[in-house]
Write a protein that holds these residues in place. Structure first.
Motif, PDB file in Angstrom:
ATOM      1  N   SER A   5     -78.339 -17.686  29.589  1.00  0.00           N
ATOM      2  CA  SER A   5     -77.752 -16.446  29.079  1.00  0.00           C
ATOM      3  C   SER A   5     -76.400 -16.181  29.721  1.00  0.00           C
ATOM      4  N   GLN A   9     -72.844 -15.761  27.629  1.00  0.00           N
ATOM      5  CA  GLN A   9     -71.986 -14.571  27.731  1.00  0.00           C
ATOM      6  C   GLN A   9     -70.538 -14.959  28.013  1.00  0.00           C
ATOM      7  N   GLU A  55     -71.398 -14.222  20.777  1.00  0.00           N
ATOM      8  CA  GLU A  55     -72.592 -14.367  21.599  1.00  0.00           C
ATOM      9  C   GLU A  55     -73.840 -14.510  20.728  1.00  0.00           C
ATOM     10  N   LYS A  59     -76.365 -17.823  20.568  1.00  0.00           N
ATOM     11  CA  LYS A  59     -77.813 -17.737  20.773  1.00  0.00           C
ATOM     12  C   LYS A  59     -78.547 -18.457  19.644  1.00  0.00           C
TER      13      LYS A  59
END
Length: 282
Positions: A5, A9, A55, A59
């Motif tokens: 994560s 970012q 972002e 993902k």
């Protein structure tokens, strides 16, 4: 290739241009950028915060093979052309990116005009694993993998063809060993040792006294092919910083050698199973 994560970012801000020195991408340009990787987005206001949009797309792409193409396009030097902004040189941006993705066991490296992403441990991201289990090993499956190698040769991706040829043999060895020895060690990338174990499992040890001298020479020669493929991949393939660039005839030699070896191992296993000479270890 799975990103944390934290990496997602920071990578989102690099892609959108919110990281100082990186090329800026407007909303429409971000939509166009990510649509190259399978999305069908349309830019319509109100548009979300640009790096949040990036972002969300990262993902969705996370742990998918196409991410390797995104890294290549992100660092394409043409993104730095015809802009009035003061930008960080692409090679410095690559270093900045590597400082982030090294924690995911990844790095980007320059290969010719473009950057490629690879594992820090040396493994290729775009290496295919053609045989996930022994039942996947068929004559047709082997030929399909060889065709992919030859397609790379035809597109002049000679280092990629060499790497894929090595990958074909390596995964074939791993699959055969897992089927015949439930206690087989975990793959460690040492293809020569893996071949020696598989050769023993397939009753191909040249030290046997019941086989002819001519066959012994052939079996010993197979070991040379294995060593040669491993060495060619390290010296010339795209899994590592190359010592020198391969030519077409080098790639053809690697692919044809891999095909000969893969065919022989497959046919040997099939024959010995059919004749009852091959028994899996308990």
């Amino acid at each position: 290739m799975k990103l944390t994560s934290f990496t997602i970012q920071h990578l989102a801000k690099m892609i959108s241009g919110d990281t100082p020195g990186w090329p800026y991408r407007s909303g429409p340009k971000l939509v166009s950028f990510f649509n190259e990787y399978g999305f069908r987005e349309v830019y319509e206001p109100p548009f979300p915060t640009r790096y949040i949009f990036a972002e969300d797309k990262l993902k969705a792409l996370n742990n998918k093979e196409i991410l390797k193409d995104m890294f290549k396009d992100l660092l394409d030097e043409r993104n730095w052309i015809n802009t009035n902004a003061t930008l960080t040189p692409p090679e410095e941006c690559a270093k900045e990116l590597n400082a982030i993705i090294k924690h995911d066991n990844l790095e980007v490296v320059k290969d010719g005009l473009y950057y490629k992403v690879r594992l820090l441990s040396g493994g290729l991201i775009d290496l295919e694993v053609p045989f996930k289990k022994a039942s996947d090993i068929t004559e047709i499956a082997i030929e399909e993998q060889i065709k992919k190698c030859r397609d790379k040769i035809n597109s002049e991706d000679y280092d990629g063809a060499i790497t894929n040829a090595r990958s074909l043999v390596e995964t074939l060895l791993v699959s055969i060993e897992k089927e015949l020895d439930p206690n087989a060690p975990a793959p460690d990338g040492d293809m020569v040792k893996a071949f020696n174990r598989v050769r023993h499992l397939l009753n191909l040890d040249p030290s046997r006294k019941d086989i002819s001298d001519a066959l012994k020479q052939v079996l010993t020669g197979l070991n040379s092919i294995i060593y040669g493929l491993a060495t060619m991949r390290n010296k010339m393939g795209d899994a590592h910083a190359t010592s020198y660039r391969p030519a077409r005839h080098h790639a053809k030699l690697a692919v044809n050698s891999a095909k000969t070896l893969a065919d022989f191992l497959f046919e040997t296993m099939a024959y010995q199973k059919a004749t009852g000479k091959l028994k899996a270890k308990e």
